[in-house]
Design a protein around this motif. Structure first.
Motif, PDB file in Angstrom:
ATOM      1  N   THR A   1       0.828  -1.205   0.000  1.00  0.00           N
ATOM      2  CA  THR A   1       0.000   0.000   0.000  1.00  0.00           C
ATOM      3  C   THR A   1       0.863   1.255   0.000  1.00  0.00           C
ATOM      4  OG1 THR A   1      -1.795  -1.131   1.137  1.00  0.00           O
ATOM      5  CG2 THR A   1      -1.782   1.271   1.266  1.00  0.00           C
ATOM      6  N   ALA A   2       1.884   1.281   0.844  1.00  0.00           N
ATOM      7  CA  ALA A   2       2.773   2.445   0.910  1.00  0.00           C
ATOM      8  C   ALA A   2       3.481   2.658  -0.428  1.00  0.00           C
ATOM      9  CB  ALA A   2       3.788   2.263   2.035  1.00  0.00           C
ATOM     10  N   ALA A   3       3.933   1.583  -1.041  1.00  0.00           N
ATOM     11  CA  ALA A   3       4.619   1.699  -2.335  1.00  0.00           C
ATOM     12  C   ALA A   3       3.681   2.220  -3.416  1.00  0.00           C
ATOM     13  CB  ALA A   3       5.207   0.351  -2.742  1.00  0.00           C
ATOM     14  N   ILE A   4       2.451   1.720  -3.424  1.00  0.00           N
ATOM     15  CA  ILE A   4       1.476   2.175  -4.420  1.00  0.00           C
ATOM     16  C   ILE A   4       1.147   3.651  -4.214  1.00  0.00           C
ATOM     17  CG2 ILE A   4      -0.922   1.948  -5.194  1.00  0.00           C
ATOM     18  CD1 ILE A   4      -0.601  -1.098  -4.739  1.00  0.00           C
ATOM     19  N   GLU A   5       0.930   4.054  -2.969  1.00  0.00           N
ATOM     20  CA  GLU A   5       0.627   5.461  -2.701  1.00  0.00           C
ATOM     21  C   GLU A   5       1.774   6.370  -3.122  1.00  0.00           C
ATOM     22  OE1 GLU A   5      -0.454   5.438   1.448  1.00  0.00           O
ATOM     23  OE2 GLU A   5      -2.550   4.948   0.986  1.00  0.00           O
ATOM     24  N   THR A   6       3.004   5.964  -2.810  1.00  0.00           N
ATOM     25  CA  THR A   6       4.179   6.749  -3.213  1.00  0.00           C
ATOM     26  C   THR A   6       4.270   6.817  -4.729  1.00  0.00           C
ATOM     27  OG1 THR A   6       5.369   6.159  -1.195  1.00  0.00           O
ATOM     28  CG2 THR A   6       6.699   6.886  -3.078  1.00  0.00           C
ATOM     29  N   HIS A   7       4.022   5.699  -5.378  1.00  0.00           N
ATOM     30  CA  HIS A   7       4.064   5.642  -6.838  1.00  0.00           C
ATOM     31  C   HIS A   7       3.021   6.578  -7.440  1.00  0.00           C
ATOM     32  CE1 HIS A   7       4.545   3.924 -10.832  1.00  0.00           C
ATOM     33  NE2 HIS A   7       3.243   3.696 -10.877  1.00  0.00           N
ATOM     34  N   TRP A   8       1.806   6.504  -6.953  1.00  0.00           N
ATOM     35  CA  TRP A   8       0.744   7.367  -7.472  1.00  0.00           C
ATOM     36  C   TRP A   8       1.084   8.843  -7.273  1.00  0.00           C
ATOM     37  CZ3 TRP A   8      -3.939   4.264  -5.208  1.00  0.00           C
ATOM     38  CH2 TRP A   8      -4.224   3.192  -6.049  1.00  0.00           C
ATOM     39  N   GLN A   9       1.589   9.179  -6.086  1.00  0.00           N
ATOM     40  CA  GLN A   9       1.939  10.573  -5.811  1.00  0.00           C
ATOM     41  C   GLN A   9       3.049  11.055  -6.736  1.00  0.00           C
ATOM     42  OE1 GLN A   9       2.745  10.604  -1.617  1.00  0.00           O
ATOM     43  NE2 GLN A   9       0.593  10.459  -1.063  1.00  0.00           N
ATOM     44  N   SER A  10       4.000  10.179  -7.025  1.00  0.00           N
ATOM     45  CA  SER A  10       5.113  10.591  -7.891  1.00  0.00           C
ATOM     46  C   SER A  10       4.665  10.760  -9.341  1.00  0.00           C
ATOM     47  CB  SER A  10       6.247   9.562  -7.811  1.00  0.00           C
ATOM     48  OG  SER A  10       5.910   8.365  -8.496  1.00  0.00           O
ATOM     49  N   GLN A  11       3.558  10.136  -9.714  1.00  0.00           N
ATOM     50  CA  GLN A  11       3.069  10.207 -11.086  1.00  0.00           C
ATOM     51  C   GLN A  11       1.983  11.264 -11.275  1.00  0.00           C
ATOM     52  OE1 GLN A  11       4.642   8.426 -13.442  1.00  0.00           O
ATOM     53  NE2 GLN A  11       5.901   7.705 -11.755  1.00  0.00           N
ATOM     54  N   ALA A  12       1.489  11.790 -10.190  1.00  0.00           N
ATOM     55  CA  ALA A  12       0.382  12.756 -10.268  1.00  0.00           C
ATOM     56  C   ALA A  12       0.858  14.074 -10.861  1.00  0.00           C
ATOM     57  CB  ALA A  12      -0.212  12.993  -8.876  1.00  0.00           C
TER      58      ALA A  12
END
Length: 91
Positions: free
Chosen positions: A76-87
């Motif tokens: 979950t933490a990795a996905i959230e970080t990934h999404w934030q970096s791509q936003a």
């Protein structure tokens, strides 16, 4: 039985080839999760999928075949970080 099935999986030298060129056509930024203790797929096998998807590398987790179930907080933490970096910019 478990040892026989595992030996069968490991004998498949072209495992994943059935996906063909499909992953190379993915254009969205990707994440790949890999359980370092997976008895079916050795951790070394985790290097090809990220490369074919354009992901930087597989996120190696201390679990076996089910990272999403066994390490949900890390995933979950990795996905959230990934999404934030791509936003992109909002608005």
């Amino acid at each position: 039985m478990k040892d026989s099935v595992l030996a069968l999986y490991r004998s498949a030298v072209t495992m994943g080839e059935e996906w063909g060129p499909g992953p190379a056509r993915v254009t969205a930024p990707c994440l790949v999760f890999w359980g370092t203790l997976d008895p079916a797929w050795r951790v070394e096998s985790g290097e090809k999928p990220p490369a074919s998807l354009g992901a930087p590398e597989a996120m190696r987790l201390d679990c076996d075949h089910w990272p999403l179930l066994q390490e949900p907080a890390a995933v979950t933490a990795a996905i959230e970080t990934h999404w934030q970096s791509q936003a992109g910019p909002v608005g």
